[in-house]
Motif scaffolding. Structure first.
Motif, PDB file in Angstrom:
ATOM      1  N   VAL A  75      -3.922  12.818  -1.373  1.00 47.75           N
ATOM      2  CA  VAL A  75      -5.121  12.368  -2.087  1.00 47.75           C
ATOM      3  C   VAL A  75      -5.080  10.846  -2.278  1.00 47.75           C
ATOM      4  N   PHE A  76      -3.932  10.335  -2.736  1.00 52.75           N
ATOM      5  CA  PHE A  76      -3.852   8.898  -2.989  1.00 52.75           C
ATOM      6  C   PHE A  76      -3.905   8.092  -1.693  1.00 52.75           C
ATOM      7  N   ALA A  77      -3.352   8.646  -0.612  1.00 51.78           N
ATOM      8  CA  ALA A  77      -3.418   7.938   0.673  1.00 51.78           C
ATOM      9  C   ALA A  77      -4.865   7.715   1.073  1.00 51.78           C
ATOM     10  N   VAL A  78      -5.685   8.750   0.922  1.00 48.58           N
ATOM     11  CA  VAL A  78      -7.091   8.629   1.318  1.00 48.58           C
ATOM     12  C   VAL A  78      -7.827   7.677   0.373  1.00 48.58           C
ATOM     13  N   ILE A  79      -7.569   7.806  -0.936  1.00 46.62           N
ATOM     14  CA  ILE A  79      -8.233   6.917  -1.897  1.00 46.62           C
ATOM     15  C   ILE A  79      -7.828   5.456  -1.640  1.00 46.62           C
ATOM     16  N   LEU A  80      -6.528   5.221  -1.506  1.00 48.77           N
ATOM     17  CA  LEU A  80      -6.061   3.848  -1.311  1.00 48.77           C
ATOM     18  C   LEU A  80      -6.548   3.287   0.028  1.00 48.77           C
TER      19      LEU A  80
ATOM     20  N   LEU B 296       0.836  -1.199   0.000  1.00 44.42           N
ATOM     21  CA  LEU B 296       0.000   0.000   0.000  1.00 44.42           C
ATOM     22  C   LEU B 296       0.876   1.256   0.000  1.00 44.42           C
ATOM     23  N   ALA B 297       1.923   1.239   0.828  1.00 48.79           N
ATOM     24  CA  ALA B 297       2.844   2.375   0.875  1.00 48.79           C
ATOM     25  C   ALA B 297       3.527   2.560  -0.478  1.00 48.79           C
ATOM     26  N   GLY B 298       3.850   1.453  -1.137  1.00 47.20           N
ATOM     27  CA  GLY B 298       4.443   1.526  -2.476  1.00 47.20           C
ATOM     28  C   GLY B 298       3.502   2.183  -3.468  1.00 47.20           C
ATOM     29  N   GLY B 299       2.224   1.846  -3.356  1.00 55.30           N
ATOM     30  CA  GLY B 299       1.212   2.455  -4.223  1.00 55.30           C
ATOM     31  C   GLY B 299       1.167   3.958  -4.044  1.00 55.30           C
ATOM     32  N   ILE B 300       1.171   4.396  -2.773  1.00 53.85           N
ATOM     33  CA  ILE B 300       1.162   5.840  -2.500  1.00 53.85           C
ATOM     34  C   ILE B 300       2.408   6.487  -3.109  1.00 53.85           C
ATOM     35  N   ALA B 301       3.559   5.853  -2.872  1.00 53.75           N
ATOM     36  CA  ALA B 301       4.830   6.445  -3.309  1.00 53.75           C
ATOM     37  C   ALA B 301       4.862   6.636  -4.825  1.00 53.75           C
ATOM     38  N   HIS B 302       4.453   5.628  -5.566  1.00 53.14           N
ATOM     39  CA  HIS B 302       4.594   5.705  -7.016  1.00 53.14           C
ATOM     40  C   HIS B 302       3.558   6.609  -7.664  1.00 53.14           C
ATOM     41  N   SER B 303       2.330   6.569  -7.127  1.00 50.51           N
ATOM     42  CA  SER B 303       1.288   7.382  -7.747  1.00 50.51           C
ATOM     43  C   SER B 303       1.573   8.875  -7.565  1.00 50.51           C
TER      44      SER B 303
END
Lengths: 260, 251
Positions: A62-67, A30-37
Motif C-alpha cells: 500500500v505504501f509503495a503505491v502511495i509513495l 523513498l525505499a526508507g519511507g516504505i520500510a519504516h511505514s
C-alpha cells in the motif's frame, strides 16, 4: 542457526537484485519511507492476532503505491510527504502495539530484527517472495533497465514509464518485507543499499552489479552472524556494521586506486 | 527522391496554458529530406519536436506523422536528445545503451533477442563505435557518446530521425564527422536536426525551418550571406527576419 544462515542467503538474492536498482536510481530515501511505514501494518496485524509478516506485506504494498504516486505527482513536496508517511506509519504501528492485550511484544525485534528467531514458515515466505521478485525482473528486465537509465527515452519508445516505476516500487516493498525478517525495519535501508553500493564501486554493468551485490549480501549476513554468535551480540546491527565497514573500506580503496 | 509527405502539420497552435508558444505552424516534410531547425532559446523548437513525437498535444491544428497521429508513429522515430538526462556513472555498456533503441520494436517480455543484437550491431557499425561496444558509458569521450546516442536512435530502424543539437558539446572535427555520417544515413531516413550552426550545416541540409513562435522554411538554395547572418543574429534580428519573409516563403 541453520535457519538464520539460509534466511540470510535468501534475503541476499532480493537485496542484491532490487538494491542495485535502488542504488542506480538513487531512491534510497523513498525505499526508507516504505520500510519504516511498514511498522503500521505490522502493528495492526499484531493487534489482530495475525502474523506480523502479513501486515508488513500489505502495508509495504500500500505504501509503495502511495509513495510512488506522491513522487510522480507531487514532485515539489516529495520529501516532505515521504517524511510524513514514514513517521505516520511508524506512529500507527506503535499505537496498535501498545493497545494489544496480553504479552507485550518485543518491539525491538520489529525494529532491529532477529535473524536467529527465523522460523521455517518465514523461510518459505522469503523464498516465495524471492521467486516472485526474480520472475518479475526477468520478465521486464529491458523495461526496468530503460526506465532506470533514461526515463525520457524509454517513454518515447512507448514504455509506460509510470506503471513500471510503480511496479518497481512494489518490488522494493517485497524486498523490504524480506529484509525486515533479517535486520528489522530500522536497518533495512543499510542492507538494501550497502551491498549494491559496494558492488557498484567495482563493476560496470548492472547484471554483474546484481550478482556481486548478492554475493556480498551473503558474505555480510553470514559474516555478521558469525561475529555476533560467540559474544552473544544482536546479529542485525552486527550485520549492518560489517556491511558499513566494508563499504567505507571499499570507498577508500577505490579512491586510493584512482589516485595511484 | 519520392515526394510523399512524412510529417504534415496544419494550422498548429500550442501553449502551456499561458502565452502562445507556437502559432499558426504549417510544415510539410517529405521523405528523405534533411531539415535543419533553428531558432533562439525558448522559440518553441523543442516543443514542436515533442508534438511531432506525441509527447505534447496541440491546442489546435492537425499533426500527421507517417500518415497517422504522432502517438502511433513515435516508435518509427529515432530520437537523440540534446541533454543526456542519465548519469554518466550508471553501470551500463555501450551495447546495452544502443539496445535500448529496440524497445517498442522487440517483444515486451524477457531479454533482448538475436534480431535486436543484430540491429544494435549494425547501428554501432554504421556510426563506427562497434569497437567500443563493451565499454562503460562513463568512459567515453564527448564525441564517442554522441555517436553512441545516434546509434541508439538508429537501432529502431527509424523512418524519421530527430536530433536535438547533436553536436552541442563536440569540437569542429567531430561535428563534421557527425554530419557526414548523418548525410549518409539520410539516403534512407528523413532527418530533422536542431542546430545553432546553420552556416556550417547548410551544405548538408535541404531546407531550414526557422522557428520563433511562428515557422518559416527556406530552401537551402535561398540561403544567402544575409539570411545566414540574420539567423545567426540576436533575438531581435530573428523577429525582424520573420516579418521580412512572412508573405513569401511560408510552407
Amino acid at each position: 542457526m541453520q535457519n538464520a544462515i539460509i534466511g540470510g542467503i535468501l534475503a541476499s538474492v532480493a537485496c542484491g537484485v532490487v538494491g542495485s536498482y535502488v542504488v542506480v536510481k538513487r531512491i534510497g530515501y523513498l525505499a526508507g519511507g516504505i520500510a519504516h511505514s511498514v511498522l503500521g501494518g505490522m502493528g495492526i496485524a499484531y493487534y489482530l492476532g495475525r502474523p506480523p509478516i502479513e501486515g508488513a506485506l500489505v502495508a509495504a504494498l500500500v505504501f509503495a503505491v502511495i509513495l510512488g504516486w506522491v513522487s510522480l505527482r507531487m514532485q515539489q513536496q516529495e520529501d516532505t510527504v515521504i517524511g510524513a508517511l514514514w513517521a505516520g506509519g511508524m506512529a500507527v504501528g506503535i499505537l496498535f502495539i501498545s493497545q494489544t492485550p496480553g504479552y507485550n511484544v518485543d518491539l525491538m525485534s520489529f525494529l532491529f530484527g532477529n535473524i536467529l528467531m527465523i522460523s521455517s514458515d518465514d523461510l518459505f515466505w522469503i523464498a516465495g517472495l524471492d521467486v516472485l521478485i526474480l520472475l518479475i525482473v526477468f520478465l521486464f528486465y529491458k523495461q526496468f533497465l530503460a526506465v532506470s537509465f533514461d526515463e525520457e527515452f524509454a517513454r518515447l519508445r512507448g514504455i509506460p514509464v509510470e506503471r513500471f516505476y510503480l511496479l518497481f516500487l512494489v518490488l522494493v516493498a517485497l524486498t523490504v518485507v524480506i529484509l525486515i525478517q533479517i535486520v528489522g525495519l530500522i536497518l533495512v535501508i543499510a542492507l538494501l543499499t550497502l551491498p549494491a553500493a559496494v558492488s557498484g564501486l567495482y563493476v560496470r554493468s548492472l547484471n554483474l552489479m546484481m550478482l556481486l551485490a548478492t554475493l556480498l549480501g551473503v558474505a555480510f549476513t553470514t559474516g555478521g552472524l558469525a561475529i555476533s554468535y560467540q559474544p552473544d551480540l544482536p546479529p542485525g546491527p552486527t550485520i549492518i556494521l560489517v556491511a558499513g565497514a566494508f563499504y567505507l573500506l571499499s570507498l577508500f580503496i577505490t579512491r586510493f586506486w584512482k589516485k595511484a | 527522391m519520392s515526394m510523399d509527405s512524412v510529417i504534415k502539420i496544419k494550422d498548429l497552435h500550442f501553449s502551456y496554458g499561458g502565452p502562445k508558444i507556437l502559432e499558426n505552424i504549417e510544415l510539410d516534410i517529405h521523405r528523405n529530406e534533411f531539415i535543419g531547425m533553428v531558432g533562439p532559446n525558448g522559440s518553441g523548437k523543442t516543443t514542436l519536436l515533442k508534438i511531432i513525437m506525441g509527447v505534447l498535444t496541440p491546442d489546435k491544428g492537425s499533426v500527421k506523422v507517417l500518415g497517422t497521429p504522432p502517438s502511433h508513429s513515435v516508435k518509427e522515430i529515432g530520437y537523440m536528445p540534446q541533454l543526456t538526462p542519465f548519469s554518466r556513472d550508471f553501470p551500463i555498456s555501450v551495447e546495452e545503451v544502443v539496445l535500448m533503441g529496440r524497445l517498442g520494436k522487440t517483444s515486451s517480455i524477457g531479454f533482448f533477442n538475436k534480431a535486436d543484437k543484430r540491429a544494435a550491431e549494425k547501428a554501432m557499425n554504421d556510426v563506427e563505435v562497434l569497437d567500443l561496444r563493451k565499454r562503460a558509458i562513463g568512459s567515453l569521450s564527448g564525441g564517442q557518446l554522441q555517436r553512441v546516442l545516434i546509434a541508439r536512435a538508429l537501432t529502431c530502424e527509424p523512418q524519421i530521425m530527430i536530433l536535438d543539437e547533436p553536436t552541442a558539446n563536440v569540437d569542429m572535427k567531430v561535428e563534421k564527422d557527425i554530419f557526414d555520417l548523418l548525410k549518409q544515413l539520410n539516403e534512407n531516413v528523413t532527418i530533422i536536426v536542431v542546430t545553432h550552426d546553420i552556416g556550417f550545416i547548410s551544405q548538408y541540409i535541404d531546407r531550414v525551418a526557422c522557428i520563433n513562435r511562428t515557422l518559416i522554411c527556406h530552401p537551402t538554395s535561398e540561403l544567402t550571406g544575409e539570411t545566414i547572418e540574420n539567423m545567426y543574429g540576436t533575438h531581435m534580428h530573428m523577429v525582424h527576419h520573420h516579418h521580412e519573409h512572412e508573405e513569401g516563403n511560408k510552407l
